[in-house]
Design an enzyme around this catalytic site. Structure first.
Site, short mmCIF file in Angstrom:
data_model
loop_
_atom_site.label_atom_id
_atom_site.label_comp_id
_atom_site.label_asym_id
_atom_site.label_seq_id
_atom_site.Cartn_x
_atom_site.Cartn_y
_atom_site.Cartn_z
N SER A 1 0.85 -1.20 0.00
CA SER A 1 0.00 0.00 0.00
C SER A 1 0.88 1.24 0.00
O SER A 1 2.01 1.21 0.48
CB SER A 1 -0.86 0.03 1.27
OG SER A 1 -0.03 0.36 2.39
N ASP A 2 0.35 2.33 -0.52
CA ASP A 2 1.02 3.59 -0.26
C ASP A 2 0.87 3.84 1.23
O ASP A 2 0.02 3.25 1.91
CB ASP A 2 0.39 4.72 -1.09
CG ASP A 2 1.35 5.89 -1.22
OD1 ASP A 2 1.19 6.69 -2.15
OD2 ASP A 2 2.29 5.99 -0.39
N TRP A 3 1.69 4.70 1.75
CA TRP A 3 1.75 4.87 3.21
C TRP A 3 0.47 5.54 3.71
O TRP A 3 0.25 6.71 3.49
CB TRP A 3 3.00 5.68 3.57
CG TRP A 3 4.18 4.81 3.90
CD1 TRP A 3 4.91 4.80 5.07
CD2 TRP A 3 4.79 3.81 3.07
NE1 TRP A 3 5.93 3.90 5.01
CE2 TRP A 3 5.87 3.24 3.80
CE3 TRP A 3 4.54 3.33 1.79
CZ2 TRP A 3 6.69 2.23 3.28
CZ3 TRP A 3 5.34 2.32 1.28
CH2 TRP A 3 6.40 1.77 2.01
N GLY A 4 -0.35 4.70 4.33
CA GLY A 4 -1.64 5.19 4.79
C GLY A 4 -2.73 4.98 3.77
O GLY A 4 -3.85 5.43 3.94
N GLY A 5 -2.43 4.23 2.73
CA GLY A 5 -3.43 4.02 1.68
C GLY A 5 -4.41 2.91 1.98
O GLY A 5 -5.41 2.76 1.30
#
Ligand code: GLC
Length: 728
Positions: free
Chosen positions: A254-258
């Site tokens: 995931s993107d960071w916090g996605g």
């Protein structure tokens, strides 16, 4: 006898290859079979800001992730974004990827990937969070500098060598941000509404090429939604298309916090959840990472039967495969860091992508002895490697244009500098500092006056301005509001043009800017964020040590309004009754970049693929002939000038009898050729039916309709030198 012997050899080699792959799968299965449920779940989410768990009990190392696409991010504390202050992690800063795209050079991309892969491996990083290949849909996009331009064929052709180059060092390239993450504004709250034909023709190809031709081991899901699902766990995008249609066997991060939901995170195709905001170690009673969607909530669901171990095992297989491809690779890799070769590569790549947009004779610059060369503009001095978001770097050094030109003209001309304007005086990002002092107390009027007065006294004047990495410019998390140059630079350039007959303008930016003064100046150079060696690369081109051969990877429009995005529904998105997220409709469809401007006959400042040289080239004897199911397009390129140089011959295809709307031309081939004066080379491009096809969304397949096509050969999308019709 010989044939039998040869056949035996072939069988033995094939067996080995299978054995090798099966040894990878055997290792994965063997380890998987010995893991507990808790160990499996621990691998599927972050344990720190940039690492995810291994299996300590079994000696399986954790995975270390690192930004970014342009160089290896400095070490951070366990649960922090800021650099940790190590003294051995200042890297080679390579050029921004838009600079690489502007080289239109597959060999430079391979070199780039290999060098950055070596630096990642040396810093013991297993997953490089890059390259980014999102298409430049709007020139306002804040991360245009981190991507590879407006055309899917160009981005596809260049992402493949980069990925292979990185991975040959035992480091996974994590191609991002998958997908249709084409803006920064409200990137975590916007639903990109995109039809399938547009996806398959424009926004998916570079990712597909990275996976199927580049063999990418990792993909990063993007923050935004596509057609209603968050892309870090978008079932259709990740399970059906990426892992299903494309056969991706690597890991989705995931993107960071996605990662946004518990259940979707499990079934939506996500394998490792990174960066979810759980106030980390600081605010939580226990380890904040245990609160991740794929942590305790996942364990609960596995234990109460809401989640199956089969789905978990698929995630863990992909993660283990990544471990065995990187830190536990059978072939040991050690990498290297900030070597002279890496800095030379950075310099060569940066120079190869600098674009000569206009030259009425002022370039190359060869100042007479004792003359005065005046540089004007903040970007002659301001260091650009620091800042811009997650691609921010702490580099061993950064050569600025002022110093490089002083070096180049040492003993010949006196090189002086006038600020001209004050733009962004920031010199720190994530605790990485440049050490520069950019404050200047003069008023804008005084700054302009001083620059104009100095210009009157100088023999040569080079304006070096453009954008920078600050908010609302080339910067992650924000978009620009317009392509107009900031800080009243247009007024300054106009004033300088009044008093300087042969003004040279260098625009340093990572995205298109309006150039209303283009007709008033003698020469225009588009330079990029060139990394550690950016100043040297620019000086190499301005002095003629390097003959410029870069080509624009995106259209340079006259104005933002000329583009295809005419309403807030298209960009930056609108709020709609009963919908939680912003809605953005890609109603322009496939008509992005030159596909829009060229098809609609809209004038631009400089077209996609444009770039001049200090020599000249001709294309002759162009032909098309049938070849199997496709065609061969051939032509001769000749260097008709007085000095060696390179040209990028571009092949566009036009379907003049389509049953659907198609662009006036689509890039389907290019070759960058270095030639000595007078030298010629016969070039040949293969065109298979796929290259003639459009994507039929209803039938869900590519269709090449019989009828007349045109092969267009040129040195830019607008400078077509040969147009050959042919029948399919
Ligand atoms: C950022 C970026 C992504 C980066 C990641 C880790 O939000 O979108 O490109 O790799 O987080 O820094």
């Amino acid at each position: 006898m010989k044939k039998v012997f040869f056949a035996l050899i072939v069988l033995a080699v094939a067996g080995c290859a299978r054995q090798h792959n099966s040894s990878l799968e055997e290792k994965v299965e063997s380890t998987l079979s010995r893991m507990t449920l808790e160990e499996k779940v621990a691998m599927t989410h972050a344990q720190s800001k940039f690492s995810s768990a291994g299996v300590p009990r079994l000696g399986i190392p954790e995975l270390w992730h690192t930004d970014g696409p342009h160089g290896i991010r400095p070490e951070v504390l366990w649960d922090d974004w800021d650099q940790a202050g190590w003294t051995n992690d200042s890297c080679t800063a390579f050029p921004a990827l838009i600079n690489l795209a502007a080289t239109w050079n597959r060999e430079m991309s391979a070199l780039y990937g290999d060098c950055i892969g070596q630096e990642a491996r040396y810093r013991k990083k297993d997953i490089l969070l890059g390259p980014g290949v999102n298409i430049c849909r709007t020139p306002l996009g804040g991360r245009t500098f981190e991507y590879m331009g407006e055309d899917p064929y160009l981005a596809s052709a260049l992402v493949v060598p980069y990925v292979k180059g990185v991975q040959q060092n035992g480091v996974a390239a994590c191609v991002k941000h998958f997908a249709v993450n084409n803006q920064e504004m409200r990137r975590t709250a916007t639903n990109s509404v995109v039809d399938d034909r547009t996806m398959y023709e424009i926004y998916l190809p570079a990712f597909k090429a990275a996976v199927q031709e580049g063999g990418a081991w990792a993909i990063m899901g993007s923050y935004n939604l596509w057609n209603g699902e968050f892309n870090c766990h978008n079932h259709r995008l990740l399970n059906d298309i990426l892992k299903g249609e494309w056969g991706f066997d690597g890991v989705v991060i995931s993107d960071w916090g996605g990662c946004r939901e518990d259940d979707a995170a499990i079934t939506g195709g996500l394998d490792i959840e990174m960066g979810t905001w759980t106030n980390g170690l600081r605010g939580a009673a226990s380890n904040g990472y245990d609160e991740y969607h794929l942590a305790n909530p996942y364990l609960e669901r596995l234990r109460d039967g809401r989640a199956t171990e089969e789905v978990l095992n698929d995630k863990v297989r992909r993660i283990l495969r990544t471990v065995y491809r990187t830190s536990m690779s059978e072939t040991p890799h050690y990498g290297s860091f900030t070597s002279p070769e890496h800095f030379q590569a950075a310099r060569d790549i940066a120079a190869d992508g600098i674009v000569l947009l206009k030259n009425d004779g002022a370039l190359p610059l060869n100042p007479s002895k004792g003359s005065k060369v005046l540089l004007i503009g903040e970007n002659a001095y301001k260091m650009m490697v620091v800042g811009g978001g997650s691609s921010n770097l702490k580099t061993k050094y950064e050569v600025i244009p002022l110093d490089a030109l002083r070096e180049a003209f040492d003993g010949k001309a006196d090189v002086v500098w006038e600020r001209g304007y004050v733009g962004d005086t920031t010199t720190v990002y994530n605790r990485v500092v440049t050490g520069q002092v950019l404050k200047d107390s003069r008023s804008p009027e005084k700054l302009l006056q001083d620059a104009v007065s100095a210009a009157k006294e100088a023999d040569y004047v080079i304006y070096i301005g453009g954008l920078n990495k600050s908010f609302y410019q080339d910067n992650e998390g924000t978009d620009r509001f317009d392509i107009t140059l900031p800080y009243c630079q247009n007024e300054l350039i106009d004033a300088l043009a009044e008093v300087t007959p042969n003004l040279i303008v260098v625009n340093i930016s990572g995205s298109p800017v309006a150039m209303p003064w283009a007709g008033k100046v003698n020469a225009i150079v588009q330079a990029w964020y060139g990394g550690s060696e950016s100043g040297h690369a620019l000086a190499d081109v301005l002095t003629g040590k390097v003959n410029p051969s870069g080509k624009l990877p995106f259209t340079m429009p006259l104005a933002t309004a000329d583009g295809p995005l005419k309403s807030p529904r298209q960009y930056p998105g609108v709020q709609e009754e009963g919908k939680e997220w912003w809605q953005e409709y890609y109603t322009e469809g496939i008509f992005v970049g030159y596909r829009w401007y060229d098809t609609n006959g809209i004038a631009v400042q400089y077209p996609f693929g444009h770039g001049l040289s200090y020599t000249s080239f001709e294309i002759s004897d162009a032909r098309v002939k049938k070849s199997g199911k496709g065609f061969k397009v051939s032509a001769t390129l000749i260097n008709t000038g007085e000095r060696a140089g390179a040209e990028v011959v571009q092949l566009y295809i036009r379907d003049s009898e389509a049953s659907v709307e198609r662009p006036s031309k689509e890039l389907k081939g290019f070759e960058k050729v270095y030639l000595e004066p007078g030298e010629s080379r016969r070039l040949e491009f293969s065109i298979d039916p796929d290259a003639l096809s459009f994507f039929d969304a209803d039938a869900h397949r590519w269709v090449a309709e019989p009828g007349e096509f045109h092969a267009l050969l040129g040195t830019s999308s607008a400078d077509i030198r040969a147009d050959i019709p042919f029948m399919l």
